[in-house]
Enzyme design. Sequence first.
Site, short mmCIF file in Angstrom:
data_model
loop_
_atom_site.label_atom_id
_atom_site.label_comp_id
_atom_site.label_asym_id
_atom_site.label_seq_id
_atom_site.Cartn_x
_atom_site.Cartn_y
_atom_site.Cartn_z
N CYS A 41 -3.82 62.85 -22.94
CA CYS A 41 -3.17 62.00 -23.94
C CYS A 41 -4.06 61.87 -25.18
O CYS A 41 -3.59 62.01 -26.32
CB CYS A 41 -2.87 60.63 -23.34
SG CYS A 41 -1.93 59.54 -24.45
N CYS B 120 -12.96 58.82 -26.51
CA CYS B 120 -11.63 59.44 -26.58
C CYS B 120 -11.69 60.95 -26.61
O CYS B 120 -10.74 61.64 -26.25
CB CYS B 120 -10.86 58.92 -27.79
SG CYS B 120 -11.57 59.40 -29.37
#
Length: 247
Positions: free
Chosen positions: A133, A241
Amino acid sequence: MNVMREEDIVTGGSMSVEEATDRAARLMDQYGHLQGVSLIEPMVHQEFNGRITMTSSFGTEAAALLALVAEVDRDLPVIFLDTRKLFGETHTYREKLVDHLGLTNIKIMRPDEEKLKAEDPNGMLFASDVAKCCYLRKVEPLQRALEGYDAWLTGRKRFHGGERDALPVIEPAGSRIKINPLAGYKREDIEDIFEHRALPRHPLEAEGFLSIGCMPCTERVDPNTTDVRAGRWAGQDKTECGIHYII
């Protein structure tokens, strides 16, 4: 601990890996003792003039670096990753901060819609594969945004801990060079920038969000915690991330 996958590692600067490594070492010798505006100014106007950008999440601490950059060059390209999963308050804050600082060159990058349809059709990929994602919504868009640049400024700081503990102010990143003007700043130094420049605060900070990313993967934390990123991917074996794996 983050697992770095092959597709997360991206190159793309005009330098070779060897050239970038050598240049970063030379820049560290010359500028490694500097920080803040004193470091930003020569990077923007001398070393990488026209070939440098910065990234900003427009999160709780983002205004600090943005304010320093605005003092050097309000037209410096600022890359903002609109993952389509951000808090509405972050978008509102971005607009307010851009106006407050007089920034003129905000580059809003979004995920590839066709890739989202294929890989995350129901928008719930974060629940089953958070790394993928992040790749679709942040890493790949930043890869596109960095094309044409040899260096980029980041707001990372050592006091955030984890992989950032030993963060240098200048580092090679594959075929590019990363500049971290706030690497040595403490939490109180960031507060000083906010107070002395009367910077507006992210509206969610008062609600207990000390570090803000995408809405599904961001939680409130104890405001007295020493780990300001504790609310990011809480309960998961993940602290970054992946955008800082782009090299």
